[in-house]
Design an enzyme around this catalytic site. Sequence first.
Site, PDB file in Angstrom:
ATOM      1  N   GLU B  54       0.901  -1.234  -0.010  1.00  0.00           N
ATOM      2  CA  GLU B  54      -0.063   0.001   0.167  1.00  0.00           C
ATOM      3  C   GLU B  54       0.882   1.342  -0.033  1.00  0.00           C
ATOM      4  O   GLU B  54       0.315   2.186  -0.659  1.00  0.00           O
ATOM      5  CB  GLU B  54      -0.820  -0.098   1.179  1.00  0.00           C
ATOM      6  CG  GLU B  54      -2.078  -1.042   0.972  1.00  0.00           C
ATOM      7  CD  GLU B  54      -1.646  -2.464   1.597  1.00  0.00           C
ATOM      8  OE1 GLU B  54      -0.410  -2.561   1.949  1.00  0.00           O
ATOM      9  OE2 GLU B  54      -2.452  -3.302   1.717  1.00  0.00           O
ATOM     10  N   PHE B 116     -12.077  -7.375  13.628  1.00  0.00           N
ATOM     11  CA  PHE B 116     -11.215  -7.793  12.714  1.00  0.00           C
ATOM     12  C   PHE B 116     -10.583  -6.784  11.784  1.00  0.00           C
ATOM     13  O   PHE B 116     -11.541  -6.031  11.009  1.00  0.00           O
ATOM     14  CB  PHE B 116     -11.573  -8.985  12.204  1.00  0.00           C
ATOM     15  CG  PHE B 116     -10.437  -9.516  11.004  1.00  0.00           C
ATOM     16  CD1 PHE B 116      -9.348  -9.897  11.609  1.00  0.00           C
ATOM     17  CD2 PHE B 116     -10.780  -9.448   9.589  1.00  0.00           C
ATOM     18  CE1 PHE B 116      -8.309 -10.418  10.601  1.00  0.00           C
ATOM     19  CE2 PHE B 116      -9.663  -9.937   9.148  1.00  0.00           C
ATOM     20  CZ  PHE B 116      -8.488 -10.400   9.324  1.00  0.00           C
ATOM     21  N   GLN B 117      -9.510  -6.582  11.586  1.00  0.00           N
ATOM     22  CA  GLN B 117      -8.933  -5.366  10.738  1.00  0.00           C
ATOM     23  C   GLN B 117      -9.479  -4.087  10.899  1.00  0.00           C
ATOM     24  O   GLN B 117      -9.770  -3.345   9.688  1.00  0.00           O
ATOM     25  CB  GLN B 117      -9.093  -6.060   9.379  1.00  0.00           C
ATOM     26  CG  GLN B 117      -8.105  -6.963   8.842  1.00  0.00           C
ATOM     27  CD  GLN B 117      -7.694  -7.346   7.463  1.00  0.00           C
ATOM     28  OE1 GLN B 117      -8.486  -7.064   6.759  1.00  0.00           O
ATOM     29  NE2 GLN B 117      -6.733  -7.806   7.168  1.00  0.00           N
ATOM     30  N   LYS B 166     -17.754  -0.981   5.399  1.00  0.00           N
ATOM     31  CA  LYS B 166     -18.078  -2.017   4.309  1.00  0.00           C
ATOM     32  C   LYS B 166     -19.731  -2.007   3.942  1.00  0.00           C
ATOM     33  O   LYS B 166     -20.117  -2.204   2.875  1.00  0.00           O
ATOM     34  CB  LYS B 166     -17.601  -3.351   4.643  1.00  0.00           C
ATOM     35  CG  LYS B 166     -17.706  -4.396   3.586  1.00  0.00           C
ATOM     36  CD  LYS B 166     -17.100  -5.888   4.114  1.00  0.00           C
ATOM     37  CE  LYS B 166     -17.314  -6.803   2.959  1.00  0.00           C
ATOM     38  NZ  LYS B 166     -16.600  -8.186   3.422  1.00  0.00           N
ATOM     39  N   MET B 474      23.901   9.189   2.879  1.00  0.00           N
ATOM     40  CA  MET B 474      23.869  10.802   3.514  1.00  0.00           C
ATOM     41  C   MET B 474      23.929  10.801   5.013  1.00  0.00           C
ATOM     42  O   MET B 474      24.623  11.632   5.766  1.00  0.00           O
ATOM     43  CB  MET B 474      22.474  11.184   3.211  1.00  0.00           C
ATOM     44  CG  MET B 474      21.983  12.704   3.577  1.00  0.00           C
ATOM     45  SD  MET B 474      23.319  13.786   3.166  1.00  0.00           S
ATOM     46  CE  MET B 474      22.573  14.378   1.610  1.00  0.00           C
TER      47      MET B 474
HETATM   48  C1  LIG Z   1      11.979   5.870   5.441  1.00  0.00           C
HETATM   49  C2  LIG Z   1      13.253   6.681   5.889  1.00  0.00           C
HETATM   50  N1  LIG Z   1      14.096   6.223   6.863  1.00  0.00           N
HETATM   51  C3  LIG Z   1      15.279   6.621   7.174  1.00  0.00           C
HETATM   52  C4  LIG Z   1      15.784   7.949   6.491  1.00  0.00           C
HETATM   53  C5  LIG Z   1      17.044   8.745   7.165  1.00  0.00           C
HETATM   54  N2  LIG Z   1      17.926   8.745   5.875  1.00  0.00           N
HETATM   55  C6  LIG Z   1      18.002   9.707   5.241  1.00  0.00           C
HETATM   56  S1  LIG Z   1      19.016   9.680   3.991  1.00  0.00           S
HETATM   57  C7  LIG Z   1      19.498   7.976   4.278  1.00  0.00           C
HETATM   58  C8  LIG Z   1      20.468   7.423   3.796  1.00  0.00           C
HETATM   59  C9  LIG Z   1      19.889   7.087   2.330  1.00  0.00           C
HETATM   60  O1  LIG Z   1      20.829   5.811   1.725  1.00  0.00           O
HETATM   61  P1  LIG Z   1      20.588   5.528   0.195  1.00  0.00           P
HETATM   62  O2  LIG Z   1      19.383   5.261  -0.199  1.00  0.00           O
HETATM   63  O3  LIG Z   1      21.651   4.380  -0.007  1.00  0.00           O
HETATM   64  O4  LIG Z   1      21.180   6.901  -0.547  1.00  0.00           O
HETATM   65  P2  LIG Z   1      22.717   7.373  -0.496  1.00  0.00           P
HETATM   66  O5  LIG Z   1      22.550   8.736   0.540  1.00  0.00           O
HETATM   67  O6  LIG Z   1      23.672   6.497  -0.123  1.00  0.00           O
HETATM   68  O7  LIG Z   1      22.501   7.997  -1.925  1.00  0.00           O
HETATM   69  C10 LIG Z   1      18.681   7.714   5.502  1.00  0.00           C
HETATM   70  C11 LIG Z   1      18.684   6.282   6.120  1.00  0.00           C
HETATM   71  C12 LIG Z   1      14.914   8.441   5.514  1.00  0.00           C
HETATM   72  N3  LIG Z   1      14.938   9.650   5.080  1.00  0.00           N
HETATM   73  N4  LIG Z   1      13.593   7.794   5.385  1.00  0.00           N
END
Ligand SMILES: Cc1ncc(C[n+]2csc(CCOP(=O)(O)OP(=O)(O)O)c2C)c(N)n1
Lengths: 175, 575
Positions: B54, B116-117, B166, B474
């Site tokens: 979803e 349920f749900q 529903k 990042m």
């Molecule tokens: C759902 C979610 N969880 C955690 C984060 C925190 N976060 C921001 S950037 C990042 C790293 C992303 O890694 P990747 O997808 O490999 O991209 P890169 O920075 O290596 O290009 C994280 C964990 C987020 N933005 N969204």
Amino acid sequence: MNAPATNATNGMPAESHNLSVYVANKPGVLARIAQVFARRGYNIDSLVVSPAGDGHYSRMTITAQGSREGLDQVMRQLAKLIDVMRCVDHTGEDAVVREMALVKVGAGIEDRTAALQVVDHFGAKTVDLTDRSMTVLATGESGKLDALVGLLSRHRIIELVRTGKVVMARGEQVT
Amino acid sequence: MTTDAMDGGQALIRCLENEGVEFIFGYSGGAAIPVFDALVTTRTKIRMVLVRHEQGAVHMADGYARATGKPGVVLVTSGPGATNTLTGILTAHMDSVPLVAITGQQIRPMLGKDAFQEADIFGITMPVVKHSYLVKDTNDIPRVVREAFLIASTGRPGPVLVDLPKDVTSGPCTTDLHAEPDLPGYHPNADAFDRGEVVRIAEALARARRPVILAGHGVLIARAERELQLLAERIQAPVTTTLLGKGAFPETHPLSLGWMGMHGTAYANKAVSECDLILAVGSRFDDRIVGQQDRFCRDAVRIHIDVDSAEMGKMIPCHHTCVGDARAVLQELLLHVDALDTAEWLARIAEFRRRYPLRFRRKGGLKMQHVIQEFYRMTEGRAIVVTDVGQHQMWAAQFYLTDHPNRFLSSGGAGTMGFGLPAAIGAQFGNPEATVVAFVGDGGFQMTSYELATAALHRLPIKVVVLNNHYLGMVRQWQELFYDDRRSGVDLEGNPDFVKLAESYPGVRGFNLRRGADVRKVIRRALDVTDGPCLINAEVEKTDNVFPMIPAGKPLEDMIVERPRHRMEKPTGST
Ligand SMILES: Cc1ncc(C[n+]2csc(CCOP(=O)(O)OP(=O)(O)O)c2C)c(N)n1
Ligand SMILES: [Mg+2]
């Protein structure tokens, strides 16, 4: 709804505000409004809700502490809610602000006279009377009710219920 | 037209048709069966795209909406189906994307009994929707659908949730399907604005020597790009955008500064910190833009035009504010502004550009920037670019210039990893002829990679570019710069073979890219695939860092353009 007031006021001086919010009378409205306050760390001090208009609307009178700027922001957020028709701050403005209190005092026959003097002085009424207790109904500005309660507390106060403030703009102006 | 023969589900589908809905992104389940059944019994032309999760459905609807400007529609079941939409709804809410999310619900007599749900999705989503409904009467469906679309797509757009028990969708609908909205409290500020304030804004502009225009997503939402360009050219003011505003002003235009903020161009950030007037249109002064609030354009005349009155004064106090539709306000403003001589200012900006260009070193391992820049060249800047969240997102925004509206789609406010692939799918459904490129990180891609099945099934020719640094890059960058390079929870050891993963879905092609010398060749092969999705696994340098960077909560003046030698203090600002 109980976050520290410092969060909400952001160092600005906090003052008490009376907001009048005119809303659609629909389920969930109160939750949406409460959320705006909670999110920004405001505590709602008092809240009065009653049907208005033809019953399709409700009037909410909300009292909260906060800085002017902070509450302006809250009001804009409230006004943005789809179910909110309008939102007005009546603080420091020409408005009638009243509250009602019911005070149950543990005053028996012997010390009743003193209590009744207080009741009389404040233009309050006794609405229930037993051997050992009396219930006092008072309306007025919140400060007046505070004073009444203060004096009655020389007797034993069994319980106290206050309605919270209701507000109406003076003169021709609408609330 | 009365509809005594219809049930609520059928009425719902007819109402969606009346709203011009082309696609529903959905996932079925018990509480939603009457609606799924109506998709068959009404013989509707609306296409139901069966997703794999979803969250994927909501990001698809979101990508569709961002790329087309039309509201996206989601249909899921109750309980876990509904709660799985939450991240997507937050994402759309933060970025003002028009969505209508329809959730099935337990029957009315069971509400509040932990049936349920049953999930109180109306309550759970309340802080992240523009508005929501729990429909208690089948005959309310036509009005609720009309209102939901109206609210989602007007004023400042946003997601609207419609929770449908529903028994409401199974019950008879006996009312006219063309219902009037009943929204006395909704004033989306479309055309009403303070004309006097516009005149004062024009006067302020006339006095400016170093003006900058900051264009946000609101310019795109209002379709005010033309007016913005006329204004910028008339007063010769440089234009910068927010990340989501990319495309509001052509980034190849001589007056364009690119986008500003935490990882925006150095020359945009320099220009904004030296301007004597900033005119923000359709931007909410997000913390990624302003850095330290009380230092942002402290000595400049600050002007804010936005459709949302609740944004006024929220982040930055402004000298002039005008609440209204960006396009309507700019049209009015154009009636009052004359040419300005800003030659000296533009010369200074040219100097910033020379001194702080966006660049990267090609030496060493393969760079994300290199892959992105070649994509830009080889698609002639015409692709719809969708990003995930992380370093690759920032580099995609820096090196894939955007000249047209709705061609750069990214999760800004929420920064939702996993957004990229499903949003790209939605964008491709909305623009079947366009080249859609999804730049994703190896981390974020794995959050929604299951939607490769959806892309494969519909043979969408999306280019999924996994910029694979084997890290949550990042976060690793922050740890390197602010936490003595202590790496914690960022090593993505255990990544799958992305090419094999892709090729395990029928009809999906995969390519590995390891060397700079192969970049053009591999991109060519990917662009030549037109009958289905393909994936490029680009093995890039593992520990590169994104610059320029303004540490969170710091003023724009504290921007760094390369890795500092000394250790930096931990950021005090938001994440
Ligand atoms: C759902 C979610 N969880 C955690 C984060 C925190 N976060 C921001 S950037 C990042 C790293 C992303 O890694 P990747 O997808 O490999 O991209 P890169 O920075 O290596 O290009 C994280 C964990 C987020 N933005 N969204
Ligand atoms: Mg990575």
